[in-house]
Design a protein around this motif. Structure first.
Motif, mmCIF file in Angstrom:
data_model
loop_
_atom_site.group_PDB
_atom_site.id
_atom_site.type_symbol
_atom_site.label_atom_id
_atom_site.label_comp_id
_atom_site.label_asym_id
_atom_site.label_seq_id
_atom_site.Cartn_x
_atom_site.Cartn_y
_atom_site.Cartn_z
ATOM 1 N N MET A 64 0.852 -1.192 0.000
ATOM 2 C CA MET A 64 0.000 0.000 0.000
ATOM 3 C C MET A 64 0.889 1.244 0.000
ATOM 4 N N THR A 65 0.649 2.141 -0.950
ATOM 5 C CA THR A 65 1.344 3.424 -0.990
ATOM 6 C C THR A 65 0.312 4.536 -0.907
ATOM 7 N N MET A 66 0.801 5.769 -0.854
ATOM 8 C CA MET A 66 -0.091 6.923 -0.785
ATOM 9 C C MET A 66 -0.037 7.695 -2.097
ATOM 10 N N GLU A 87 -1.622 -2.040 -4.142
ATOM 11 C CA GLU A 87 -0.800 -2.589 -5.211
ATOM 12 C C GLU A 87 -1.667 -2.799 -6.453
ATOM 13 N N PRO A 88 -1.103 -2.645 -7.653
ATOM 14 C CA PRO A 88 -1.924 -2.830 -8.859
ATOM 15 C C PRO A 88 -2.513 -4.225 -8.916
ATOM 16 N N GLY A 89 -3.800 -4.286 -9.251
ATOM 17 C CA GLY A 89 -4.488 -5.560 -9.340
ATOM 18 C C GLY A 89 -4.262 -6.236 -10.678
ATOM 19 N N PRO A 90 -4.900 -7.362 -10.914
ATOM 20 C CA PRO A 90 -4.750 -8.052 -12.196
ATOM 21 C C PRO A 90 -5.115 -7.137 -13.370
ATOM 22 N N GLY A 91 -4.228 -7.099 -14.356
ATOM 23 C CA GLY A 91 -4.470 -6.276 -15.534
ATOM 24 C C GLY A 91 -4.190 -4.805 -15.348
ATOM 25 N N ALA A 114 4.944 -0.387 -11.184
ATOM 26 C CA ALA A 114 4.692 -1.802 -10.891
ATOM 27 C C ALA A 114 3.534 -2.261 -11.763
ATOM 28 N N VAL A 115 3.474 -3.552 -11.988
ATOM 29 C CA VAL A 115 2.371 -4.110 -12.777
ATOM 30 C C VAL A 115 1.732 -5.257 -12.004
ATOM 31 N N GLY A 116 0.447 -5.472 -12.272
ATOM 32 C CA GLY A 116 -0.277 -6.553 -11.635
ATOM 33 C C GLY A 116 -0.213 -7.830 -12.457
ATOM 34 N N ALA A 117 -0.857 -8.852 -11.945
ATOM 35 C CA ALA A 117 -0.866 -10.153 -12.613
ATOM 36 C C ALA A 117 -1.500 -10.047 -13.992
ATOM 37 N N GLY A 118 -0.920 -10.762 -14.935
ATOM 38 C CA GLY A 118 -1.484 -10.822 -16.275
ATOM 39 C C GLY A 118 -1.044 -9.724 -17.209
ATOM 40 N N VAL A 119 -0.246 -8.781 -16.732
ATOM 41 C CA VAL A 119 0.239 -7.696 -17.588
ATOM 42 C C VAL A 119 1.564 -8.121 -18.205
#
Length: 326
Positions: free
Chosen positions: A1-3, A27-31, A72-77
């Motif tokens: 978690m960031t601000m 955090e970035p989620g999937p996609g 940062a990137v999430g899952a599936g990217v």
């Protein structure tokens, strides 16, 4: 978690309803990709949404366009990675922030030759010009075009790109000084629409020819006279309302004015699916590389100065693009 520091509104109204708030950013989620934003574009739709002309569910962020760096990137990217420079204009409201998570399919990688500020200054506007010149009407060599607000961000892009396509472009602006800017942006002629007789000045500039297409982003102050400037079977495109919404008309008026066509398009439906969006973006980047689209930055404001940016835009105190810099 960031601000994240983000502009939020909890009611519609004057620029003062905008407030900077600290927002927890997961955090970035999937996609998704987390973008650290370096330059945020201002567009007049931001004013309409802030004031409630185009109401949004409250509370809400503002802004549609920004450039920055993927953190940062999430899952599936799979097509983006941290460090990539990107730009977007169709990821939902909320661009007035220093960081945000964005659906990766709404991001476009920036060519090395295009800076973050230039991208944020022109991308939304150039994507608007792209559909107006290529989809709403496929501009052909010899077309006579009337471009209102030709000293503004979209107007300057429309004028220069249309000239490159071979059109004869007459621009309007709200003062003699802004008419000079419109000429410098590529207009064959420029007229002051604050004059009551500006339609006559338009016909003088064209040797009596009316416009195949009128591009009207001013709205209330120009719309009815725009109808008088369109050639028989011509097209009047209302794509904004800087002076207020265009007045309602009876459909029969279009018949009386020359069997005219009238449309009220917008940029988002023209870029609703990712394949079309990225194809249109590639067209824009090609136009930038060819010099048909140029970034003209009229003013920069800190993110905390978003109200001042809106006041300047509403007062038409700037020319070219306005940027917010986090």
């Amino acid at each position: 978690m960031t601000m994240s520091r983000a502009v939020r509104i909890r009611e519609f109204g004057s620029p003062e309803v905008m407030r900077i708030e600290a927002v927890d950013l997961p955090e970035p989620g999937p996609g998704e990709a987390c973008v650290c934003q370096t330059a945020i574009g201002f567009n007049f739709i931001d004013v309409y949404q802030r004031s409630g002309v185009y109401p949004l569910p409250l509370p809400t962020g503002l802004g549609h366009e920004a450039a920055g760096v993927v953190e940062a990137v999430g899952a599936g990217v799979s097509d983006l990675r941290p460090g990539d420079r990107v730009v977007y204009m169709n990821a939902g409201v909320g661009a007035y922030a220093d960081r945000r998570n964005v659906a990766a399919e709404r991001l476009v990688a920036l060519p090395a030759a295009v800076s973050d500020e230039d991208a944020a200054a022109v991308f939304f506007k150039a994507m608007t010009a792209q559909y107006l010149l290529k989809k709403t009407h496929a501009v052909q060599p010899g077309d006579v075009l009337l471009v209102h607000a030709a000293a503004g961000g979209v107007g300057q892009i429309l004028a220069r790109w249309a000239r490159a396509l071979g059109a004869y472009v007459v621009g309007t602006a709200g003062s003699p000084a802004k008419c000079e800017i419109a000429r410098a942006a590529g207009c064959d002629a420029a007229i002051d629409y604050s004059r009551d007789d500006w339609p006559q000045a338009f016909l003088q500039a064209t040797g009596g020819r009316k416009a195949r297409v009128v591009y009207d982003s001013v709205g209330r102050a120009t719309f009815l006279k725009s109808l008088d400037c369109a050639a028989p079977f011509g097209l009047v495109v209302v794509y904004g309302g800087a002076s207020g919404p265009a007045p309602a008309i009876e459909p029969d008026l279009l018949n009386k004015k020359g069997c005219l066509f009238l449309t009220r398009p917008s940029v988002f439906p023209h870029n609703a699916d990712v394949k079309t969006f990225r194809s249109n973006a590639a067209d824009v980047f090609a136009a930038i590389a060819a010099g048909h689209v140029r970034a003209t930055i009229g003013a920069r404001f800190a993110l905390d100065e978003a109200p001042a940016a809106h006041r300047a835009a509403e007062a038409r105190a700037t020319t070219g693009a306005i940027l917010l810099v986090p």
